[in-house]
Design an enzyme around this catalytic site. Structure first.
Site, PDB file in Angstrom:
ATOM      1  N   GLY A   1      61.757 -22.551 -13.661  1.00 43.28           N
ATOM      2  CA  GLY A   1      63.219 -22.617 -13.648  1.00 43.28           C
ATOM      3  C   GLY A   1      63.728 -23.864 -12.973  1.00 43.28           C
TER       4      GLY A   1
ATOM      5  N   SER B   1      67.724 -25.942 -13.403  1.00 41.40           N
ATOM      6  CA  SER B   1      69.041 -25.656 -12.830  1.00 41.40           C
ATOM      7  C   SER B   1      68.893 -25.007 -11.455  1.00 41.40           C
ATOM      8  CB  SER B   1      69.847 -24.718 -13.745  1.00 41.40           C
ATOM      9  OG  SER B   1      69.226 -23.445 -13.830  1.00 41.40           O
TER      10      SER B   1
ATOM     11  N   TYR C   1      68.246   3.834 -16.268  1.00 39.02           N
ATOM     12  CA  TYR C   1      68.452   2.412 -15.996  1.00 39.02           C
ATOM     13  C   TYR C   1      69.681   2.197 -15.135  1.00 39.02           C
ATOM     14  CZ  TYR C   1      69.386  -2.552 -16.593  1.00 39.02           C
ATOM     15  OH  TYR C   1      69.631  -3.876 -16.347  1.00 39.02           O
TER      16      TYR C   1
END
Length: 340
Positions: free
Chosen positions: A69, A72, A215
């Site tokens: 990553g 950014s 969830y």
């Protein structure tokens, strides 16, 4: 248990108004329930230190780092600073365009690599590319991640946050393990979060890794961040007897695109008032950069850092049996890629 309840209530009130890369952090070691582990010395840096400051006296020429990553946010700042200090940084992005653009914009040597953490073939290809360079990995910074997806999404049959934040980094770490061990004193830095305290009470829901039995966005994010810490803990145990180390870190509250799935009112709140309590990107990248490169913590392994200092995490993150079980389950899920 009391600390976990306190943190849950805290996030439900003040901190849910913030867009953060992680959940609440201590502003200084010892605050907000955090204390330094016994027998571990605190360093000279703290909450307001920047990545540039924690590496100010370092010459990393001849060292190689890989950062996921890196296109950014905290990953980019970590790459920028390590490259500026002389390290060869391999910066990954989800596309070649993103990785190439980021690497081309920093001072120093940076090599782009494509890495899609939700795609095992992409992870294997990235690891093969890095291995073919023939350079030991002195600093492996597992930084990329996603947060608080509003609805259940799945990758490879797993809940997406667990799949990206943990499983993708687990596989990459395993495939590059020999490169880390080949370094003089290789370091693995796993970016976790104080959000690990919002994992389910059982820690890891091994019977619901798909998310289909229930969830909750923040609970599943917490599970993935707990998994990051447990991965570092077990890796540190397996590194015993070698010069390699593995640690987990919490970067702090930073307004980056990791919080893009928060409601619009929270995004607006953070934009207007975040400067009152958030770190900037330079400060947010300090802890992972410090743990990756600073000689002060040489040999320290199996710890959890916040504000550039080791702190005591939730007891679940220090559970060796849970760490070993997670390792075994993760290994089974990607076994074909580890034996290829």
């Amino acid at each position: 248990m009391g600390r976990r309840i306190t943190r849950r209530k805290f996030i439900a009130t003040a901190s849910t108004a913030a867009v953060a890369t992680t959940l609440p952090a201590c502003s200084e070691p010892g605050s907000d329930g955090f204390v330094a582990p016994p027998g571990v010395s605190l360093g000279p840096y703290g909450a307001k230190s920047t990545a540039a400051e924690v590496t100010a006296e370092l010459d990393l020429t001849g060292k190689t780092a890989l950062i996921t990553g890196a296109n950014s946010g905290l990953g980019y700042e970590t790459m920028r600073v390590l490259a500026m200090r002389g390290a060869h940084v391999i910066g990954t992005g989800r596309t070649a365009e993103k990785a190439e653009k980021a690497c081309a914009s920093v001072e120093g040597r940076a090599t782009p690599a494509v890495l899609e953490l939700g795609n095992y073939d992409s992870i294997a290809a990235c690891a093969a590319q890095v291995t073919a360079m023939g350079e030991p990995i002195d600093m492996l910074v597992l930084n990329a991640g996603i947060m608080a997806l509003p609805e259940l999404q799945q990758v490879n049959g797993l809940e997406r946050q667990f799949a990206i934040n943990h499983m993708g980094h687990y596989l990459l770490g395993r495939l590059l393990e020999e490169s880390v061990l080949a370094a003089e004193a290789g370091r693995v830095v796993v970016v976790s979060s104080s959000g690990h305290t919002f994992a389910p009470e059982a820690g890891i829901l091994f019977d619901n890794l798909s998310g289909e039995k229930g969830y909750d966005p923040m609970e599943m994010y917490g599970q993935s961040k707990l998994a990051n810490g447990l991965f570092a803990l077990e890796l540190a145990r397996r590194f015993e007897g070698t010069a390699a180390t593995a640690n987990a870190i919490h970067p702090g509250i930073i307004n980056t695109n990791l919080g893009r799935h928060f409601p619009k009112w929270q995004l607006a709140f953070a934009k207007m008032f975040g400067w009152l309590f958030m770190k900037n990107t330079e400060e947010g990248a300090a802890t992972q950069t410090y743990v990756a490169a600073n000689p002060f913590i040489e040999g320290q392994s199996g710890l959890y850092f916040a504000d550039c200092n080791p702190v005591v995490p939730d007891p679940l993150m220090e559970d060796p049996e849970l760490a070993r079980r997670l390792w075994d389950v993760s290994e089974e899920l990607v076994s074909s890629y580890l034996t290829a």
